[in-house]
Structures are given as C-alpha cells and as structure tokens.
Design a protein around this motif. Sequence first.
Motif, PDB file in Angstrom:
ATOM      1  N   GLN A  81       0.354   4.886   4.634  1.00  0.00           N
ATOM      2  CA  GLN A  81       0.864   3.834   3.755  1.00  0.00           C
ATOM      3  C   GLN A  81       2.270   3.411   4.164  1.00  0.00           C
ATOM      4  OE1 GLN A  81       0.316   5.841  -0.045  1.00  0.00           O
ATOM      5  NE2 GLN A  81      -1.345   4.461  -0.564  1.00  0.00           N
ATOM      6  N   VAL A  82       3.120   4.385   4.491  1.00  0.00           N
ATOM      7  CA  VAL A  82       4.492   4.073   4.907  1.00  0.00           C
ATOM      8  C   VAL A  82       4.482   3.229   6.174  1.00  0.00           C
ATOM      9  CG1 VAL A  82       6.607   5.068   5.858  1.00  0.00           C
ATOM     10  CG2 VAL A  82       5.597   6.043   3.794  1.00  0.00           C
ATOM     11  N   ASN A  83       3.708   3.646   7.173  1.00  0.00           N
ATOM     12  CA  ASN A  83       3.645   2.892   8.434  1.00  0.00           C
ATOM     13  C   ASN A  83       3.117   1.479   8.214  1.00  0.00           C
ATOM     14  OD1 ASN A  83       4.621   5.040   9.971  1.00  0.00           O
ATOM     15  ND2 ASN A  83       2.583   5.889  10.321  1.00  0.00           N
ATOM     16  N   ASN A  84       2.104   1.356   7.363  1.00  0.00           N
ATOM     17  CA  ASN A  84       1.552   0.033   7.073  1.00  0.00           C
ATOM     18  C   ASN A  84       2.562  -0.840   6.344  1.00  0.00           C
ATOM     19  OD1 ASN A  84      -0.916   0.627   8.250  1.00  0.00           O
ATOM     20  ND2 ASN A  84      -1.869   1.290   6.342  1.00  0.00           N
ATOM     21  N   ARG A  85       3.323  -0.243   5.418  1.00  0.00           N
ATOM     22  CA  ARG A  85       4.332  -1.010   4.681  1.00  0.00           C
ATOM     23  C   ARG A  85       5.413  -1.531   5.623  1.00  0.00           C
ATOM     24  NH1 ARG A  85       0.907   0.353   1.514  1.00  0.00           N
ATOM     25  NH2 ARG A  85       1.117   0.670  -0.739  1.00  0.00           N
ATOM     26  N   ILE A  86       5.875  -0.670   6.524  1.00  0.00           N
ATOM     27  CA  ILE A  86       6.927  -1.074   7.457  1.00  0.00           C
ATOM     28  C   ILE A  86       6.443  -2.215   8.352  1.00  0.00           C
ATOM     29  CG2 ILE A  86       8.307  -0.328   9.442  1.00  0.00           C
ATOM     30  CD1 ILE A  86       8.476   2.438   8.114  1.00  0.00           C
TER      31      ILE A  86
ATOM     32  N   PHE B 121      11.959   0.668  -0.020  1.00  0.00           N
ATOM     33  CA  PHE B 121      11.120  -0.529   0.011  1.00  0.00           C
ATOM     34  C   PHE B 121      11.519  -1.521  -1.083  1.00  0.00           C
ATOM     35  CE2 PHE B 121       7.936   2.513   2.019  1.00  0.00           C
ATOM     36  CZ  PHE B 121       8.229   2.082   3.303  1.00  0.00           C
ATOM     37  N   VAL B 122      11.981  -1.016  -2.222  1.00  0.00           N
ATOM     38  CA  VAL B 122      12.499  -1.905  -3.272  1.00  0.00           C
ATOM     39  C   VAL B 122      13.752  -2.618  -2.764  1.00  0.00           C
ATOM     40  CG1 VAL B 122      13.586  -1.993  -5.552  1.00  0.00           C
ATOM     41  CG2 VAL B 122      11.537  -0.611  -5.209  1.00  0.00           C
ATOM     42  N   CYS B 123      14.658  -1.868  -2.166  1.00  0.00           N
ATOM     43  CA  CYS B 123      15.906  -2.440  -1.655  1.00  0.00           C
ATOM     44  C   CYS B 123      15.644  -3.482  -0.569  1.00  0.00           C
ATOM     45  CB  CYS B 123      16.805  -1.344  -1.091  1.00  0.00           C
ATOM     46  SG  CYS B 123      17.533  -0.284  -2.342  1.00  0.00           S
ATOM     47  N   GLU B 124      14.683  -3.201   0.317  1.00  0.00           N
ATOM     48  CA  GLU B 124      14.395  -4.135   1.405  1.00  0.00           C
ATOM     49  C   GLU B 124      14.001  -5.502   0.862  1.00  0.00           C
ATOM     50  OE1 GLU B 124      12.335  -6.591   4.148  1.00  0.00           O
ATOM     51  OE2 GLU B 124      11.427  -5.689   2.350  1.00  0.00           O
ATOM     52  N   LYS B 125      13.151  -5.505  -0.168  1.00  0.00           N
ATOM     53  CA  LYS B 125      12.673  -6.775  -0.717  1.00  0.00           C
ATOM     54  C   LYS B 125      13.828  -7.591  -1.287  1.00  0.00           C
ATOM     55  CE  LYS B 125       9.405  -9.662  -1.833  1.00  0.00           C
ATOM     56  NZ  LYS B 125       8.586 -10.342  -0.800  1.00  0.00           N
TER      57      LYS B 125
END
Length: 287
Positions: free
Chosen positions: A68-73, A237-241
């Motif tokens: 999931q982490v790799n897919n999110r990145i 991931f919240v911060c990135e958005k």
Amino acid sequence: MGIGDIVVRKSYGKDITFKIIDIKEVENEVIYVLKGINIRIIADSPSGDLEVVRADFSGEKDQIFNRQVNNRIKKIISDRNEFTRIQKAPKITPTKELMFGRPGKILHVDGDATYMENCLKVYKQLGLDAVGQVIPEREQPLKVIELVKQIKPDIVVLTGHDGIAKDASNYMDLENYRNSKYFVESVASLRDYNSSYDELVIFAGACQSCYEKILDAGANFASSPNRVLIHCLDPVFVCEKIAYTNIDKVVPIHEVLENTITGIKGIGGLQTRGKYREGFPKSPFVS
C-alpha cells in the motif's frame, strides 16, 4: 531474546513484526514490551508467544502495508506530474518549462525516533521540505512553540505513541489515553500562537488517540476516529496532499484521506487550504 530483537506473535499468526524495546518481570513472569515496525503500537507479550525473526521478515499485514505504501508513493508522484494547471496572464503565456513552485514546509515532531527516521525518508522521496524533531509526547506541549518560531513551518505534525485503556468506557475522557492529553495541549498552544487554520496547518495524534478532543483543540487533522491503530506514514501522506495543493484551493477532506493507509477509520479532519505556491519564470541559473 533481548532488546532490539525483531519478533512476531505466534498467537496472532505472525502477522505484524515488532521490535523488543523493554523487558520486565510481572508476577514472576518475564514480559517483553514490543513496538510495531510499521504500525504505531506498543504491546506486551510473554516469551512463549514470541518468535525471533530476521530483520527483513515481513508478516502478512506488514506485506499488505508495504504494498500500500509503495502504491501510494507511485500514485502521488504520478498525479503530481500530471497536474499542470497554469494561470495565464495577458500577453504572457507561462510554459511548463519555466514554471516552478514551492510546497509547504513541514515540521514533524515525533515521540519515536525510528518512526521519525522512516517518515523523513518518505518525505524526501516525495520532494517535501520537512524538518524532524524527536521529542517525547509529554514534552511536546513545552517545546513545540519555540520550534515553530525557529523553523517557521506551514504544517506541523505532532505524533508518537498513544492508546486507550482496555477497560475504558468513556471515550471522551483524556485520562483514559496514554498521550492524547499531550497532543491536545500542544494543539491548543499552537492555536494560541496562530489561530488561523489556513496559515498554520496542524496534524496531531497517534494510535487510538482521542480524535474529537484533538480537533476541538484546533487541529486540522487528527487520529483516530474509530480508535484504531494508524500506520506510521499516515501523517506523511496527509502532509503531502496539503503541501502540494495550490493555495487557491481548499482540499476536500476525502481527497486528503485517499492516499492514507488507514483511511477514514484512522484519520479525519477539516477542509484545509493547500500550501503550494507556483512561481514564474524559473531562474536560468538554477538547475
């Protein structure tokens, strides 16, 4: 088994890998204190339920989380490359080649050094300007304001470990949580310092944190609506958005949560304005 060993719990099907962080004796029985490698969890276990594994071992849930982490990145970077919206000015049409931008700056305060290190690696992968500070949860309310004054971030993350008492029946009583009261105090102090939800974006909380109280104190985002365990990279991931969304856009909360691992059971919050500023033209002297 000793402190630092990587172990799994046999009674849970060896689903999650842990590191032994402490050993204690309770009623003449040796109990090992465990910290999740990927999940922000602290657990106790007797030696008979533990099995030592190699450092690169991945349980079933760990493998799912890693995928999931790799897919999110990959998705985040792909979506960002496709986003080329440009504001045209009279007589001058900015081209993609001459555009540049600055994402929001992040201050990440974490009570756990290992999680902090993992988060900083992913911030770097995602091209984010992030400063990390390891500070125990109970000390965060005393130190966060000075850090904000020094670093001048657009986004502040306050996290670490938390948990709710096993016999708790009142989910709104901060005394039933390991560290929620410290997150609440830190957020309240930050809001006294800067009351604008658009100027200073705050994420606070950890596993099973008192979501409602943290939001009431002034956080934009918090954990954990359903009192579940959250992944150590969810705050990233919240911060990135927010950091890579243009300042002229208010991000719907469901879009913020799309790239998290835990989703709506673990993270929630409020509509928040993006922190990305486009620039034009790019300097010919900067690569």
